[in-house]
Design a protein around this motif. Sequence first.
Motif, PDB file in Angstrom:
ATOM      1  N   GLY A   1     -10.272  -3.362  -0.474  1.00  0.00           N
ATOM      2  CA  GLY A   1     -10.967  -2.988  -1.762  1.00  0.00           C
ATOM      3  C   GLY A   1     -10.188  -3.476  -2.923  1.00  0.00           C
ATOM      4  N   MET A   2      -9.881  -4.584  -2.823  1.00  0.00           N
ATOM      5  CA  MET A   2      -9.422  -5.276  -3.983  1.00  0.00           C
ATOM      6  C   MET A   2     -10.257  -6.031  -4.855  1.00  0.00           C
ATOM      7  SD  MET A   2      -6.412  -7.566  -2.298  1.00  0.00           S
ATOM      8  CE  MET A   2      -5.320  -6.746  -0.957  1.00  0.00           C
TER       9      MET A   2
ATOM     10  N   VAL B   1      -9.037 -15.072  -6.573  1.00  0.00           N
ATOM     11  CA  VAL B   1      -8.133 -14.066  -7.110  1.00  0.00           C
ATOM     12  C   VAL B   1      -8.441 -12.542  -6.631  1.00  0.00           C
ATOM     13  CG1 VAL B   1      -7.089 -13.307  -9.328  1.00  0.00           C
ATOM     14  CG2 VAL B   1      -7.499 -15.760  -8.912  1.00  0.00           C
ATOM     15  N   ALA B   2      -7.409 -11.833  -6.196  1.00  0.00           N
ATOM     16  CA  ALA B   2      -7.800 -10.585  -5.633  1.00  0.00           C
ATOM     17  C   ALA B   2      -6.588  -9.687  -6.492  1.00  0.00           C
ATOM     18  CB  ALA B   2      -7.642 -10.432  -4.225  1.00  0.00           C
ATOM     19  N   LEU B   3      -7.096  -8.594  -7.115  1.00  0.00           N
ATOM     20  CA  LEU B   3      -6.033  -7.785  -7.553  1.00  0.00           C
ATOM     21  C   LEU B   3      -5.919  -6.580  -6.750  1.00  0.00           C
ATOM     22  CD1 LEU B   3      -4.318  -7.122 -10.320  1.00  0.00           C
ATOM     23  CD2 LEU B   3      -6.302  -6.163 -11.148  1.00  0.00           C
TER      24      LEU B   3
ATOM     25  N   PHE C   1       2.811  -8.125  -9.886  1.00  0.00           N
ATOM     26  CA  PHE C   1       3.674  -8.832  -9.068  1.00  0.00           C
ATOM     27  C   PHE C   1       2.428 -10.036  -8.712  1.00  0.00           C
ATOM     28  CE2 PHE C   1       5.440  -9.296  -4.476  1.00  0.00           C
ATOM     29  CZ  PHE C   1       6.218 -10.502  -5.128  1.00  0.00           C
ATOM     30  N   VAL C   2       2.743 -11.366  -8.950  1.00  0.00           N
ATOM     31  CA  VAL C   2       1.850 -12.402  -8.728  1.00  0.00           C
ATOM     32  C   VAL C   2       2.487 -13.200  -7.105  1.00  0.00           C
ATOM     33  CG1 VAL C   2       1.056 -14.497  -9.297  1.00  0.00           C
ATOM     34  CG2 VAL C   2       1.365 -12.901 -10.904  1.00  0.00           C
TER      35      VAL C   2
ATOM     36  N   VAL D   1      -0.571  -6.103  -7.403  1.00  0.00           N
ATOM     37  CA  VAL D   1      -0.420  -7.261  -6.866  1.00  0.00           C
ATOM     38  C   VAL D   1      -1.646  -8.311  -7.182  1.00  0.00           C
ATOM     39  CG1 VAL D   1       0.401  -8.472  -5.045  1.00  0.00           C
ATOM     40  CG2 VAL D   1       1.221  -6.144  -5.305  1.00  0.00           C
ATOM     41  N   LEU D   2      -1.272  -9.499  -7.831  1.00  0.00           N
ATOM     42  CA  LEU D   2      -2.240 -10.124  -8.046  1.00  0.00           C
ATOM     43  C   LEU D   2      -1.937 -11.440  -7.014  1.00  0.00           C
ATOM     44  CD1 LEU D   2      -4.702 -11.225  -9.849  1.00  0.00           C
ATOM     45  CD2 LEU D   2      -3.024 -12.421 -11.024  1.00  0.00           C
TER      46      LEU D   2
END
Length: 364
Positions: A26-27, A48-50, A60-61, A98-99
């Motif tokens: 579900g990001m 890219v998913a957040l 946090f990457v 979290v990225l």
Amino acid sequence: MDLHACFSDSYASARIKFLEAAASAGMAIRSYAHPLKGRDGEDLAMDVALDGAPDAQNLFVISSACHGVEGFCGSGVQVFAAHDAEWRERQRAAGVAVLYIHALNPHGFSFLRRTTHENVDLNRNFQDFSQPLPVNAAYRDLHPLLLPVEWPPTAENQAAIEAYIAAEGVVRYQSAVSQGQHEFADGMFFGGTAATWSNTTLRQVLQTYGRKAKRIAWMDLHTGLGPSGLGERIFACRDEAAALLRARAWWDGGGATPITSIYDGSSNSARLTGLMWCAVYEECPQAEYTGIAMEYGTLPILEMIAALRGDHWLHLHPKAPQSLHRAIARQVLDAFYVDTDVWRAQIIVQARQAMFQAVDGLVS
């Protein structure tokens, strides 16, 4: 998800696994399309998913494939994390977003190269190109030896390299080759003369996802230096005492896994120029930043450099026999990814520990 299944044998497969894992969790997903196609004609992108709130104060990457072919390791960590219920529950309960940045350098990932499509080392490319660029005189002297006319190198060439190492030492040789250079566009560890696609795209990502955060942590996943399977935690900030204290408080495991630094010579990495993570200071100036590069060992340093010499030679000689193409590609892959479940398990265990530590650090 089975540990083995989190890792892939191609960029295309890795991308599918990452996107499917992020979607099932579900990001929020966004893809930045690369202008070129991959080795097998596939689409390339920085995906890219957040996981978490877009306005979270703590971000946090976790990034992979800064150096292309190193993405086999980093992608596996990201896919595992997206399926890790305990990890996701911990970071979300702490209010940490979290990225995941999958494939900072998708072209290199697809083509089994460390460089971008511009033949640039992305982690040497974050320079102020309006100013005079650093000069690496030691590399200038080595360039013709590193990329000879023939491959495999002749006995004379090998003897010249060995003589340099005997006179200057392995550490000086590694530094001369790898610290970065801006003079030879066809050479090794070329930092470029302008920002690459990956550079400008990463800056867009940081602007989009990082400007609301008050604290940013970053773990950038790498391979190729140090003892096989050991994740060296390299301080990845400016040379600032306060940031180093935070990094040590969060991540220093002591013993075999202390926080090391390129600034004091304790790292297996040479002191580099044009470092990627410096973009955080420019694109997210409001945030307190703390980061590490997680550098997993594979082969001894001289074998790694030899593999990269072959790769760059092949880039300059695309009409070389297919048998040589295959041999060099295999050598490069072996230098940056150990295809065993033992190694993969080591990667996941150490990355997972550092991830939990980052969350604890951000909210402390």
